[in-house]
Scaffold this motif. Structure first.
Motif, PDB file in Angstrom:
ATOM      1  N   ASP A 130      55.943  55.206   0.201  1.00 11.52           N
ATOM      2  CA  ASP A 130      56.201  53.814  -0.175  1.00 11.52           C
ATOM      3  C   ASP A 130      57.658  53.658  -0.604  1.00 11.52           C
TER       4      ASP A 130
ATOM      5  N   ARG B 170      62.821  55.259  -7.866  1.00 12.96           N
ATOM      6  CA  ARG B 170      61.595  55.005  -7.136  1.00 12.96           C
ATOM      7  C   ARG B 170      60.443  54.840  -8.126  1.00 12.96           C
ATOM      8  N   ALA B 171      59.537  53.911  -7.823  1.00 10.52           N
ATOM      9  CA  ALA B 171      58.364  53.726  -8.681  1.00 10.52           C
ATOM     10  C   ALA B 171      57.469  54.964  -8.643  1.00 10.52           C
TER      11      ALA B 171
ATOM     12  N   GLU C 157      58.591  51.356  -3.147  1.00 12.80           N
ATOM     13  CA  GLU C 157      58.554  50.533  -4.355  1.00 12.80           C
ATOM     14  C   GLU C 157      59.576  51.026  -5.373  1.00 12.80           C
ATOM     15  N   GLU C 158      60.182  50.060  -6.071  1.00 11.61           N
ATOM     16  CA  GLU C 158      61.191  50.366  -7.077  1.00 11.61           C
ATOM     17  C   GLU C 158      60.597  50.261  -8.475  1.00 11.61           C
ATOM     18  N   CYS C 159      61.269  50.891  -9.435  1.00  9.08           N
ATOM     19  CA  CYS C 159      60.882  50.703 -10.833  1.00  9.08           C
ATOM     20  C   CYS C 159      62.129  50.354 -11.635  1.00  9.08           C
TER      21      CYS C 159
ATOM     22  N   GLN D 191      65.361  41.803  -8.172  1.00  9.67           N
ATOM     23  CA  GLN D 191      64.395  41.188  -7.257  1.00  9.67           C
ATOM     24  C   GLN D 191      64.101  39.749  -7.663  1.00  9.67           C
TER      25      GLN D 191
END
Length: 509
Positions: free
Chosen positions: A479, A490-491, A481-483, A55
């Motif tokens: 959601d 997925r986060a 969101e990534e981790c 990112q």
């Protein structure tokens, strides 16, 4: 004393900056190098990266262009974020980018790059690629092992049906990891692990730990004066993980060797991939003699490459479908029309399910199996008009390329229909979509991975409606969101209640 230290350090920074700028000016007169953000002494550009580097690199590409330079400590990197530059590396100059960047943790786990996935290009890697494609992952072997895959998917669907009857939620990633572990483990070494089991000593757990530590940034690899220091404790942790891995693998190898000695494997039982690999190791006509270390590392390569990537791809696709009920409805209608409601989706059905294929492509575009392809140049060359020196490491930002608005209309929108309008596929021929890489070092397990993703996802939406759960309450959206990770987890892991729309038990008989 402190003041003297600060004065010396300040003078050092000033001198370093002047010398760097003079060197930069001199280099520009000689070579046309890619642009580069301001670089801090010692750490280089590490301050620009967070725990989710793909990112950060996309944001930097907006400022500095689709190809730019970075220094991670003292290690030079070039970041590529356009399909055109990716094609220059993966096709036009493929022969100059066949090596992998050095990673001390990988080097330790692979006994000095004795595996396949992380080995540098050469006779050893060529031999492993040949036996992988012609023996271990050939269409003949995959067809031979189809009953194992079908059996594991059926067991998984029955497990979900039991959860559905009890009204219990499932942790999608965790259960998919167990399924893919069983599929890969059974195919490779005829081992499986109960879905309800959670023993920390099992091989899939250790493989997960290996993948996690390999994906972490190790300062010792990139800052020259830290080379022999284990600042983050990764060296110590690697020794413990590798010790447990070797014990588990040696136990499996001994079981196979004992069975072979007693000729149990010729008793009508299907040969797994490990038996095929042991056949190769005993063949004196082969150009490379496989040692026990080679086989250990190959087992690690196969398991680590196949388990979490497949599970995470399915989890991301299911999350997108939950957020787009109209898309999942269309996919279920296609399955009901092609497959019917009297049997489970099979691998042979996939060519007749184009909308399901489009869903998987769209999910891989937004959530690629690996967010970045890592390469290392072996010679000086020119990429996208820029000079790339030898021994430069390369980040090809697959995640960013899949979201490039110059090649994708409304790139952040999940819209499988875009693939009904084009012939773009995921097999490395189209450089705006590279979830499995391209060229000679693209993922060798692409066919197996796609078979598993389509069949498992198809079966899950064929048999169940999915109700997402958050903090114990049902929700209509999840959601995205990534981790951090070498893949893209997925986060917030997806938790769902499967609601049966078909009874899978008679379907699977």
């Amino acid at each position: 004393m402190v003041d003297l230290y600060m004065i010396c350090f300040t003078l050092f920074l000033i001198c370093y900056t002047i010398i760097s700028r003079l060197h930069k000016s001199s280099s520009r007169n000689t070579f046309h190098l890619p642009p580069m953000p301001f670089r801090i002494p010692i750490i280089g550009h590490l301050h620009l990266l967070t725990s989710i580097p793909h990112q950060d690199l996309q944001k930097l590409s907006i400022q500095h262009g689709p190809i730019f330079r970075l220094f991670l400590g003292s290690t030079p990197w070039v970041v590529v974020s356009s399909p055109e530059a990716a094609k220059d590396i993966l096709k036009t100059n493929d022969s100059l980018f066949l090596d992998r960047p050095y990673n001390s943790v990988i080097d330790y786990f692979t006994y000095g790059s004795k595996g396949f996935v992380f080995a540098n290009h050469g006779p050893y890697w060529k031999f492993f690629k040949k036996i992988t494609m012609s023996k271990l992952l050939s269409s003949t072997t995959l067809d031979h092992l189809l009953p194992m895959r079908r059996d594991e998917i059926t067991c998984f669907i029955k497990y979900l049906y039991k959860k559905s009857k009890d009204g219990k939620s499932v942790k999608v990633e965790e259960d998919l990891m167990k399924l893919t572990s069983n599929v890969i483990s059974r195919m490779f070494m005829n081992k499986r692990y109960p879905l309800e089991d959670d023993k920390s000593g099992d091989l899939p757990k250790v493989i997960g730990e290996i993948g996690e530590i390999i994906g972490k940034f190790n300062f010792s690899d990139h800052i020259w004066f830290c080379k022999h220091l284990d600042l983050q404790g990764y060296g110590k942790a690697s020794k413990d993980i590798k010790r447990r891995f070797d014990i588990l693998v040696d136990r499996i190898l001994k079981e196979h060797e004992d069975a072979r000695q007693n000729k149990k494997d010729n008793n009508g039982e299907m040969k797994d991939m490990l038996n095929i690999l042991l056949d190769i190791s005993e063949d004196d006509t082969m150009e490379v003699k496989l040692s026990r270390e080679n086989i250990r590392v190959y087992i690690m390569d196969i398991l680590s490459a196949g388990i979490d990537t497949t599970a995470l791809t399915i989890e991301w696709a299911l999350a997108e479908l939950i957020n787009h009920p109209n898309i999942i409805k269309k996919a279920v209608e296609e399955i009901d029309q092609v497959v019917g409601q009297n049997r489970l989706v099979q691998e042979s059905d996939i060519p007749n399910l184009p909308y399901l294929q489009s869903i998987v492509k769209e999910s891989l575009r937004l959530h690629p199996t690996l967010p970045m392809i890592l390469k290392s140049s072996t010679q000086d060359c020119t990429i996208a008009g820029y000079h790339i020196p030898a021994k430069t490491n390369i980040f090809i930002n697959v995640w960013s390329i899949g979201r490039d608005e110059t090649h994708w209309e409304s790139p952040l929108e999940f819209r499988p229909e875009r693939f009904e309008e084009t012939q773009i596929d995921v097999r490395g021929r189209h450089y705006q979509l590279l979830p499995f890489g391209s060229g000679r070092r693209m993922c060798p397990g692409i066919s197996l991975g796609l078979l598993m993703v389509h069949t498992i996802l198809g079966s899950m939406i064929q048999c169940f409606d999915w109700r997402a759960e958050k903090d114990g309450n049902l929700t209509n959206t999840v959601d995205m969101e990534e981790c951090p990770g070498i893949t893209i987890p997925r986060a917030n892991p997806l938790v769902c209640i499967p609601v049966a729309r078909l009874d899978p038990i008679p379907l699977s008989n």
